[in-house]
Design a protein around this motif. Structure first.
Motif, PDB file in Angstrom:
ATOM      1  N   LEU A  29       0.826  -1.213   0.000  1.00 12.35           N
ATOM      2  CA  LEU A  29       0.000   0.000   0.000  1.00 12.35           C
ATOM      3  C   LEU A  29       0.858   1.261   0.000  1.00 12.35           C
ATOM      4  N   ASP A  30       2.003   1.215   0.687  1.00 10.12           N
ATOM      5  CA  ASP A  30       2.895   2.379   0.719  1.00 10.12           C
ATOM      6  C   ASP A  30       3.486   2.673  -0.656  1.00 10.12           C
ATOM      7  N   ARG A  31       3.703   1.620  -1.454  1.00 10.23           N
ATOM      8  CA  ARG A  31       4.318   1.797  -2.776  1.00 10.23           C
ATOM      9  C   ARG A  31       3.310   2.118  -3.878  1.00 10.23           C
ATOM     10  N   MET A  32       2.058   1.737  -3.676  1.00  5.19           N
ATOM     11  CA  MET A  32       1.061   1.871  -4.730  1.00  5.19           C
ATOM     12  C   MET A  32       0.241   3.155  -4.572  1.00  5.19           C
ATOM     13  N   LYS A  33      -0.341   3.596  -5.689  1.00  7.35           N
ATOM     14  CA  LYS A  33      -1.205   4.763  -5.677  1.00  7.35           C
ATOM     15  C   LYS A  33      -2.582   4.385  -6.199  1.00  7.35           C
ATOM     16  N   VAL A  34      -3.608   4.977  -5.599  1.00  7.54           N
ATOM     17  CA  VAL A  34      -4.980   4.732  -6.040  1.00  7.54           C
ATOM     18  C   VAL A  34      -5.107   5.141  -7.507  1.00  7.54           C
ATOM     19  N   GLY A  35      -5.760   4.297  -8.287  1.00  7.31           N
ATOM     20  CA  GLY A  35      -5.962   4.564  -9.701  1.00  7.31           C
ATOM     21  C   GLY A  35      -4.855   4.050 -10.600  1.00  7.31           C
ATOM     22  N   LYS A  36      -3.813   3.468 -10.010  1.00  9.43           N
ATOM     23  CA  LYS A  36      -2.668   2.993 -10.792  1.00  9.43           C
ATOM     24  C   LYS A  36      -2.639   1.464 -10.856  1.00  9.43           C
ATOM     25  N   LEU A  37      -2.025   0.949 -11.918  1.00  3.21           N
ATOM     26  CA  LEU A  37      -1.840  -0.480 -12.097  1.00  3.21           C
ATOM     27  C   LEU A  37      -0.932  -1.042 -11.001  1.00  3.21           C
ATOM     28  N   VAL A  38      -1.304  -2.181 -10.441  1.00  2.00           N
ATOM     29  CA  VAL A  38      -0.502  -2.838  -9.413  1.00  2.00           C
ATOM     30  C   VAL A  38       0.311  -3.953 -10.083  1.00  2.00           C
ATOM     31  N   PRO A  39       1.642  -3.916 -10.024  1.00  3.40           N
ATOM     32  CA  PRO A  39       2.448  -4.987 -10.619  1.00  3.40           C
ATOM     33  C   PRO A  39       2.075  -6.346 -10.031  1.00  3.40           C
ATOM     34  N   ILE A  40       2.221  -7.386 -10.831  1.00  4.89           N
ATOM     35  CA  ILE A  40       1.788  -8.710 -10.379  1.00  4.89           C
ATOM     36  C   ILE A  40       2.618  -9.207  -9.204  1.00  4.89           C
ATOM     37  N   THR A  41       3.850  -8.739  -9.062  1.00  4.68           N
ATOM     38  CA  THR A  41       4.640  -9.130  -7.884  1.00  4.68           C
ATOM     39  C   THR A  41       3.993  -8.610  -6.603  1.00  4.68           C
ATOM     40  N   GLU A  42       3.408  -7.419  -6.678  1.00  2.00           N
ATOM     41  CA  GLU A  42       2.700  -6.858  -5.516  1.00  2.00           C
ATOM     42  C   GLU A  42       1.367  -7.584  -5.311  1.00  2.00           C
ATOM     43  N   ILE A  43       0.699  -7.903  -6.423  1.00  2.00           N
ATOM     44  CA  ILE A  43      -0.546  -8.672  -6.333  1.00  2.00           C
ATOM     45  C   ILE A  43      -0.283 -10.017  -5.667  1.00  2.00           C
ATOM     46  N   ALA A  44       0.861 -10.630  -5.976  1.00  2.00           N
ATOM     47  CA  ALA A  44       1.211 -11.919  -5.365  1.00  2.00           C
ATOM     48  C   ALA A  44       1.275 -11.800  -3.848  1.00  2.00           C
ATOM     49  N   THR A  45       1.820 -10.699  -3.346  1.00  2.00           N
ATOM     50  CA  THR A  45       1.857 -10.478  -1.890  1.00  2.00           C
ATOM     51  C   THR A  45       0.448 -10.404  -1.327  1.00  2.00           C
ATOM     52  N   LEU A  46      -0.439  -9.699  -2.017  1.00  2.00           N
ATOM     53  CA  LEU A  46      -1.818  -9.591  -1.552  1.00  2.00           C
ATOM     54  C   LEU A  46      -2.526 -10.940  -1.614  1.00  2.00           C
ATOM     55  N   MET A  47      -2.208 -11.736  -2.628  1.00  2.00           N
ATOM     56  CA  MET A  47      -2.788 -13.082  -2.717  1.00  2.00           C
ATOM     57  C   MET A  47      -2.376 -13.924  -1.521  1.00  2.00           C
ATOM     58  N   ARG A  48      -1.099 -13.840  -1.149  1.00  2.00           N
ATOM     59  CA  ARG A  48      -0.591 -14.637  -0.023  1.00  2.00           C
ATOM     60  C   ARG A  48      -1.230 -14.206   1.303  1.00  2.00           C
ATOM     61  N   ASN A  49      -1.462 -12.914   1.466  1.00  2.00           N
ATOM     62  CA  ASN A  49      -1.819 -12.381   2.776  1.00  2.00           C
ATOM     63  C   ASN A  49      -3.314 -12.222   3.020  1.00  2.00           C
TER      64      ASN A  49
END
Length: 199
Positions: A29-49
């Motif tokens: 969340l600290d690295r991402m901005k609302v309205g922007k594409l989330v890289p799949i490496t970050e999505i993978a973290t969200l999938m795990r958690n």
């Protein structure tokens, strides 16, 4: 004086808010901005958690949901659940691969043999011939197309322990905005377990 300070510290511990997200999710969340594409490496973290991904949520009920069972650098294995019709909920296991640090893509894996079904009326398992019939029906209507998905950050709610993404579907590299759906990621185990599927 020391006793007073100790009491104050204990009191502050009691009223300080607990962290809603784990450290890895907070970093995303600290690295991402609302309205922007989330890289799949970050999505993978969200999938795990996250405990559960709830699609098109309405008052604690999902059109369908994902639980990510295993996430590697290459892709993910996940359990999908949804209401098949007014009588049955179905649950099955599928796989996806990560592509171009942007997408998770279907693999063409035959998930029909993994399918389980539950009677919506009473929550009992469907077995035997009714399950075989249901698997046959679902298998015959299964799409052969391979779709990929990426995600735009829509927001987060610390108190509710949720993150909201926009999922976009790509077929042969082309996306249709009418296929965009909102997905709510639930990080609280109790809230996630209470989610249902609507038909």
């Amino acid at each position: 004086m020391r006793r007073l300070l100790a009491c104050l510290v204990v009191g502050l511990i009691g009223i300080s808010p607990a962290l809603a997200f784990d450290a890895g999710t907070e970093d995303v969340l600290d690295r991402m901005k609302v309205g922007k594409l989330v890289p799949i490496t970050e999505i993978a973290t969200l999938m795990r958690n996250a405990e559960r991904w709830c699609y098109i949520e309405q008052e604690g009920s999902c059109s369908w949901s994902d639980i990510y069972l295993e996430v590697t650098d290459e892709g993910a294995t996940y359990e999908i659940g949804n209401a098949w019709d007014a009588d049955y909920d179905v649950i099955f296991t599928d796989h996806g691969t990560f592509e171009e640090n942007r997408y998770i893509c279907e693999t063409g894996y035959d998930w029909v043999p993994t399918l389980r079904a539950i009677n919506r009326a009473d929550g009992t398992a469907v077995n035997g011939r009714p399950l075989w019939s249901l698997k046959t029906e679902i298998g015959e209507g299964r799409s052969e197309g391979i779709d990929c998905y990426d995600y735009i950050l829509k927001g987060s709610d610390t108190a509710a322990e949720t993150i909201t993404l926009l999922q976009r579907q790509f077929t042969d590299g082309v996306t249709d905005p009418t296929n965009d759906v909102t997905v709510t990621l639930h990080f609280n185990a109790d809230t996630a377990a209470a989610l249902t599927w609507y038909y």
